[in-house]
Structures are given as C-alpha cells and as structure tokens.
Design a protein around this motif. Structure first.
Motif: not given
Length: 471
Positions: A301-302, A306-309, A365-368, A371-373
């Motif tokens: 999903y990310l 969200a286009g994350y590497r 889908t922010s990094p914070a 990470l928290l989830l």
C-alpha cells in the motif's frame, strides 16, 4: 538442588554464548527472508507482471514447504547428526540465493523460494538438537538457550524489512537473494568452528527414514492446504468449486491417516486429548493472521499508493517486530506476578485497538503515522507472542513437548499462509485507500475474533496451571 558441572564455568558459558551466535547466523535466515520478501512484493509484481493475488505465492510456497519439512528435518537431525544436517541446509540456502537472481519467470522465482524453505527448515530443529550437546558439556539449561535463539530469531524478523528495503533500493530485487550466499557461508564457517561435533550414530538408510516420515500424511496436508488456497484466492473472480471438493476429500483422508498411523505427521490424537493445546494453536494462528496481514499488506500500500521508496518502507516496518525483544523481560515479570491469562487478555485487547486504528492509513500515510501505527500493532503483539509461547509449555504434556513445539511452528506457518489470502483478496481490485480500508477491516475482524477466543475459550486445568503462585 542440582549444581552445574565444572564445565559450566565462565569459559563454558562464554563458549555456549558464541555457539548460540554461530547457530543464530543460520536460524535467522528464515525470519530474514520472510521480512525481506514482505517489502519486495510490489517490486516483484512489476518485474514479473503478476497481480497481488499471484505474487503472494512467493510467501505461501515458502511457508507451506517450511511447515511440511520442519518435523522431517528434526527426524533427520536426530538420526544423521544435527551439525551435518544444519550444514547441508545452509548449503541449500546458498545455492538458492545464487539461483534466485537469474529467475526469468515467476514460476522459477517460486521454485527458488521453495528451495530456500527447504534449506532454512533444517536450521531450527538442528540447532535445538545441538543445544542438548552444548548443555551436556556446559551444564547450562538447554531450554533457556533454545529460548535465546527464538528471541534472536524474532528480532531478526524486524531487521528483515529494513535490510530488504536497502538491498532492493541499491541492487534491485535480486539483492534479497544474493545476500543469502555470504550469510550462508558465514553460518557454515561459524558452525564448523563452534558447534559441537556429531556423536557416533547407527547407520540408518535414508530411504527408511523417509518412509517413516508419514509421506501420505504430509501429502494429504499439502494437497488440502494448496487446494483450499486456490479456492479462496479465486473467490473474487470465478471460484473453482472443484478445488473446494478436493480440499474436503484430501482433508478427510489426511484426518483418517493421522488418527490411525502410529507415527503421524500431525498427531491429531494428542490434540483431541488436550483442548488447552488446541486453544494455544488457535490463538497463535489468529495472532499471526493479524500481524502478517499488516506486514504483507502495508508495504504494498505504501509503495503503490503513497509512492515511498522500498528502503523507506522497510524502515517504517521496523516497529512491527522490534519491540518483542525489548518487552520480553517486562512481560515475563508480569506473567510471573499476574499469570499468563492476564498478559494474554491485555495483549489481545491492545492488538484489537491497534487493528481498528489501521484505518487511519487511508487518510494519512505520513512517516509519523505509519511508525506510530506499526508500533501500536507491534507492542501488543510482542506481549501476545510471549504469553502464547508460555501457554504452550503449560498446556503441553511434558512427554510431548517436542511434538507440541513442532505443531506450534506449523500453526505459525498456517497463520502466515492465511495472511497471504487475506491480503490477496483485499487487494484483488488494487491498492487504493478503499482497498486498504477493506484490508484494515479484515484485520480488525480477525483481531476481534482473537480477543473473543482468548476471553471466552477457557480451560479450567490450564487456567489453574497458568495462575501465579501465592506465597
């Protein structure tokens, strides 16, 4: 009270510590490969032009092979020497790692994953057998040393996505296979130097050992699981009812075989006589379904939405399994004071709350947030894992602990296989926020079912045994 032997001095303990490290270089390969493949699924889909449902077979084939072969490899280690079997398994891992990067078809890739599973399936049963020899030399506790290996293996599951993300970003998907070659070589060298030599053994033909391994039972188990998976994965398109029919027939034949054979692959008679043990396996399967549905679903999903590497995704997965090692001493103290059931209920409720919170990823889908989830899921899962593991040793009869522990690993594999079905069905239409909501809802339902199983399904004998002593 027994006293340690002379060999259990500081040098003896130091050697046992190094032996554990050497063995862990091999036993962690299974968890590492599971974690690395979790962040490679999107890349593999693009590389081999397959959909989400199809790509999950690289996971399913691995866990199915592992669940079938673990008991067989334990038998081989006992008969032919754990050090020898451990080394042969690592050679197979190295060969698989070298073949993987040259895969030109998805079927080839799945075959390499099966080969990896064959190799890694030898490591834990062989390491556990070698710990008995180490204990005899040092006078230390074999169960405690095996527990340390399990703890290190669990922590490596947290490293897998991070390492996989870095390798894929730097070297492409091929990197997660290449890395097995040097790791296997290091493990072989360390084991040959530090692990105890195999003692003399009676020569038993390999054909006899294979014949005694309940091949019909193993085949019935494999056919049941595979055909049921094929049926479930086709539910969103065109269900093949023949697969379901074959699964039912194969399951019936498997059950009949295991109940009538003297040395079954899965001792159903042991389970039928011990409801508490069935409860342990049921709760472990459900907990594994929750965790691994997140582990296999979130990275796709990310990356897709969200286009994350891939390396960033791997790093964000770290909290999902990293807390188990940190929490272990604290959870063990809570269990000593309050009992296993208290820790299990608290952990299951926490896991359910975290599962419901996963819906937040559809909005952010922010990094914070990620990470928290992931920490919110990973922390209660760590509590649950420790409590369920202790429940196993409370529920299992002392004379059947080995069999019970083997079935425990099988339950884990079944949970992981089930997680691939959950992710495959949820993402069958894509990996957009709506699809994520579907997966998160499925995870929440499984978490609620887990809580209900923990709270409502009680065994009075196990409850009395698990309760803390009152001085």
């Amino acid at each position: 009270m027994s006293h340690p032997r002379a060999g259990s001095s500081a040098p003896g303990r130091a050697r046992s510590d190094w032996t554990i490290v050497a063995l862990c270089t091999g036993t962690t390969l299974s968890a590492l490969n599971s974690g690395m493949i979790a962040v490679a699924l999107s890349t593999l889909r693009r590389e081999f032009s397959v959909d989400v449902t199809t790509v999950t077979w690289v996971i399913t084939a691995f866990y199915l092979t592992s669940s079938v072969l673990q008991p067989v490899m334990g038998r081989l280690a006992d008969r032919y020497g754990p050090r020898r079997v451990f080394t042969i398994g690592l050679v197979i891992v190295g060969v698989a790692g070298a073949l993987g990067p040259f895969a030109t078809t998805f079927e080839w890739l799945v075959g390499v994953r099966v080969l990896l599973a064959i190799g890694t399936a030898t490591t834990f049963p062989s390491a556990a057998a070698m710990m008995r020899s180490v204990a005899a030399i040092t006078g230390l506790s074999a169960p405690k040393m095996i527990g340390r290996i399990q703890l290190i293996d669990t922590s490596s599951a947290a490293v897998g996505p991070v390492l996989g993300g870095l390798l894929i970003t730097a070297f492409g998907w091929e990197g997660i296979f290449w890395v097995n070659v040097p790791l296997a070589i290091i493990a072989i060298v360390a084991t040959r130097i530090l692990a105890p030599h195999d003692g003399p053994r009676e020569h038993v033909p390999l054909a006899r050992t294979v014949a005694e391994s309940d091949l019909p039972g193993i085949l019935g188990f494999a056919v049941t699981v595979v055909t049921l998976l094929l049926f479930l994965l086709g539910l969103t398109t065109a269900p093949n009812w023949w697969f379901l029919a074959v699964a039912i027939v194969a399951g019936g034949l498997f059950t009949w075989r295991e109940l009538t054979y003297d040395n079954p692959f899965v001792d159903l008679r042991l389970l039928a006589a011990n409801v508490a043990l069935i409860r342990v396996y049921a709760t472990f399967i459900l907990a594994t379904l929750v965790l691994y549905s997140a582990l296999f679903g979130v990275p796709q999903y990310l990356e897709d939405h969200a286009g994350y590497r891939t390396d960033a995704v791997g790093a964000m997965m770290l909290p999902l399994a990293a807390f188990t090692v940190i929490l272990a001493p604290l959870v063990e103290r809570v269990i000593d004071k309050r009992g296993i059931r208290t820790a299990l209920i608290a952990g299951s409720i926490g896991l359910a709350l975290a599962a419901f919170a996963l819906q937040l990823l559809a909005a952010s889908t922010s990094p914070a947030t990620v990470l928290l989830l992931m920490a919110a899921v990973g922390i209660p899962y760590g509590v649950v894992l420790i409590a369920i593991t202790q429940s196993l040793y409370v529920a299992a009869p002392p004379e059947h602990v080995g069999q019970a522990a083997g079935l425990f690993q099988t339950a884990r594999s079944l949970g992981c296989i089930g997680a691939t079905v959950v992710v495959g069905l949820s993402f069958s239409g894509g990996t957009a926020p709506a699809d994520w909501n579907l997966l998160a809802t499925a995870i929440a339902v499984l978490a609620v079912l887990f809580v209900a199983t923990v709270v409502l399904w009680r065994d009075p004998r196990a409850a009395r045994a698990a309760a803390p002593e009152v001085g």
